[in-house]
Design an enzyme around this catalytic site. Structure first.
Site, mmCIF file in Angstrom:
data_model
loop_
_atom_site.group_PDB
_atom_site.id
_atom_site.type_symbol
_atom_site.label_atom_id
_atom_site.label_comp_id
_atom_site.label_asym_id
_atom_site.label_seq_id
_atom_site.Cartn_x
_atom_site.Cartn_y
_atom_site.Cartn_z
ATOM 1 N N CYS A 261 73.885 29.222 45.352
ATOM 2 C CA CYS A 261 72.539 29.330 45.469
ATOM 3 C C CYS A 261 71.858 29.097 46.996
ATOM 4 C CB CYS A 261 71.865 28.755 44.343
ATOM 5 S SG CYS A 261 70.163 29.635 43.995
ATOM 6 N N HIS B 288 74.563 30.540 39.897
ATOM 7 C CA HIS B 288 75.075 29.313 39.458
ATOM 8 C C HIS B 288 76.121 29.364 38.549
ATOM 9 C CE1 HIS B 288 71.768 26.842 41.272
ATOM 10 N NE2 HIS B 288 70.846 27.539 40.950
ATOM 11 N N GLU C 217 78.305 27.343 37.844
ATOM 12 C CA GLU C 217 78.659 26.100 37.243
ATOM 13 C C GLU C 217 78.227 25.919 35.415
ATOM 14 O OE1 GLU C 217 76.474 26.534 39.566
ATOM 15 O OE2 GLU C 217 74.880 24.817 39.609
HETATM 16 N N1 GLN Z 1 65.335 27.107 47.055
HETATM 17 C C1 GLN Z 1 66.175 28.157 46.993
HETATM 18 C C2 GLN Z 1 65.382 29.524 46.280
HETATM 19 O O1 GLN Z 1 64.184 29.230 45.596
HETATM 20 C C3 GLN Z 1 67.395 27.935 46.283
HETATM 21 C C4 GLN Z 1 67.195 27.670 44.835
HETATM 22 C C5 GLN Z 1 68.492 26.982 44.299
HETATM 23 O O2 GLN Z 1 69.395 26.632 44.916
HETATM 24 N N2 GLN Z 1 68.612 26.977 43.068
HETATM 25 O O3 GLN Z 1 65.571 30.663 46.277
#
Ligand code: GLN
Length: 526
Positions: free
Chosen positions: A375, A501, A503
């Protein structure tokens, strides 16, 4: 109709009520029962999405896009149950529903009160989440005695009366401290907390005693006598080096027999052999690999719970121990990275720690060290690549620098219109098409996958050509081709960034293939 197991906590928090509930779920599943788990959280946030991981640990995302308490992660990892939005109910959600109904005029002149309106709504939400199951395990967050928890306890007390004795069971998880100077385990806090429960009208059927050590028979007897439970129903739950030992221990203590008797269900044999196999691998693994997680919430390991678990699962699949080094992105030196076999950059929000994470990415890219960006981790890989390979020195995400001339990470049109923060990110499961002849295709062996998201920003398509010309491969895209979901670098041992994600979908018995591959490559000499 489902039967209910209500799990409360006493004395203090952080006793592992979530893992204990999940372990009970796993035991009941092994006996052939269809179960579900639900977490009731007494705080006033409508969901966990707006909560700081420092205070509350990781925000766990379900397939249907709910931002939930991290215990739902334990539930999914330990059992086959699929968590949905309704499996996590906060006091905020309950009040929100009741107050919205009041504004609609739904109560027709009644005075709207905690009892019966809030408690009725809690009962409705518990019943809804338990539909179609044999047994529903309902964990009540917090500690008995907290003011906020009272409506939940009152609601489950009422519900237990409604469904009748054979259909409801109360488990209380307490702490039995060992007092070194006296050389004794002390039962008084447990007695007090059970007394407090009884004052609310709840008599526990089973008491699970968390302690530094096994609870000996005389102490069990004492607790049984003072708390009015059978001696067999006092369960010893000492600290464990691996959480996967908890289902094994609870079975040894005979919890399945007591649950069966109390809920009047056939007492089938519980099978915990799969947990024994996992423990066997972890305890006999001779080799280890060292993974550095460079993040900004590293002081509180719960903030990266699912990542920690997924790395361990990747180790289990490779017969390896994974040693995780938690590296504070704002305070480390490149020297610290030299002992690592692989580096993982987790998700996150806000600018703090970004520079440190980018430096770690540069180090891994230039030295051919396996690097896994998740992410925000993927977004920072893109920024690093733009700055240091494409020469766009001021490349950035508009999250950190809205004026950057090279916004390689930016908001899509729909996100620009968003006004309130709660529940408005790209959330939950989305499909992703994998490009053939790429590393991720080799890993997933599938053309279409689904993964869970939680972010606002995306890779900016304006820069795709520049990246591709310099060796970046966009190996996973949304089915319409508009969103970059995965990118990987050619001619690197393992350089993969994903916008989702992975995970959240890894389990000890079904480790996520990206983590399996990442650990495997990290362990192979480069
Ligand atoms: N801050 C980034 C976004 O909003 C990544 C978010 C995250 O890593 N879950 O896109």
């Amino acid at each position: 109709m489902s039967k209910y197991i209500f799990i409360t906590g006493g004395v203090l928090s952080s006793l592992g009520k979530g893992v204990t509930s999940a372990s009970i779920g796993s035991i009941l599943e092994s006996m052939g029962y269809k179960i579900t788990l639900q977490k009731l959280d007494p705080y006033l946030n409508v969901d966990a999405g707006t909560m700081n991981p420092y205070q509350h640990g990781e925000v766990y995302v379900t397939e249907d896009g709910a931002e939930t308490d991290l215990d739902l992660g334990h539930y999914e990892r330990f059992t086959e149950s699929v968590m949905k939005r309704e499996n996590n109910v906060t006091a905020g959600r309950v009040y929100f529903n009741v107050i919205s109904e009041e504004r609609r005029g739904g109560y027709l002149g009644a005075t709207v009160q905690v009892i019966p309106h809030i408690t009725d709504e809690i009962k409705r939400l518990i019943k809804k989440a338990s539909e179609g199951c044999d047994i529903s395990i309902v964990e009540i967050g917090g500690t008995v005695g907290d003011i906020e928890g009272l409506p939940f306890l009152e609601a489950v007390r009422q519900l237990s009366l409604e469904v009748g004795d054979d259909n409801a069971l109360f488990i209380h998880l307490t702490y039995v401290p060992y007092i070194k100077t006296a050389g004794e385990l002390k039962t008084k806090p447990t007695q007090h907390s059970v007394k407090e429960l009884r004052e609310i009208g709840i008599q526990p059927d089973i008491i699970i005693c968390r302690a530094e050590m096994d609870i000996p028979e005389p102490i069990k007897k004492k607790i049984a006598l003072f708390c009015s439970v059978d001696k067999e129903a006092v369960i010893s739950a000492p600290d464990m080096d691996y959480i996967y030992k908890i289902p094994i221990k609870l079975k040894e203590e005979g919890i399945h027999n007591i649950i069966s008797a109390k809920l009047s269900i056939p007492c089938k044999e519980a099978d915990v052999s799969k947990w024994k196999k996992v423990i066997n691998i972890l305890e006999s693994a001779k080799e280890k690999t060292r993974i550095g997680v460079v993040g900004k919430y590293v002081e509180l390991k719960d903030a990266y719970k699912s990542i920690e678990e997924a790395l361990i699962h990747g180790g289990i699949a490779n017969n390896l121990k994974v040693e995780i080094k938690w590296i504070d992105a704002g305070n480390y030196s490149i020297e610290d990275l030299k002992e690592l076999n692989g580096i993982l950059i987790p998700g996150g929000f806000g600018e703090r720690g970004v520079t440190g994470k980018i430096d770690a990415i540069t180090y891994a890219r230039e030295n051919n060290i396996p690097i896994f960006g998740i992410c925000l981790g993927m977004q920072l890989m893109a920024i690093e690549f733009a700055r240091n390979v494409l020469g766009m020195k001021e490349a950035d995400s508009t999250e950190f620098n809205p004026e950057t001339p090279y916004p390689v990470i930016d908001l899509m049109e729909d996100q620009r219109r968003v006004e309130s923060k709660g529940g408005t990110m790209r959330l939950g499961s989305y499909p992703c098409v994998i490009k053939k002849e790429t590393k991720v295709y080799e890993i997933y062996k599938e053309e279409m996958i689904r993964e869970r998201h939680r972010h606002r920003y995306e890779f900016n398509n304006r820069f795709r050509d520049d990246f591709e010309k310099a060796g970046m491969v966009f190996s996973g895209l949304s089915p319409d081709g508009k969103l970059v979901e995965i990118m990987e670098l050619k001619n690197h041992r393992w350089y993969i960034g994903c916008q989702f994600h992975p995970e959240f979908k890894s389990k000890p018995f079904k480790p996520h293939s990206l983590f399996v591959s990442f650990i495997k490559t990290s362990h192979t000499e480069g």
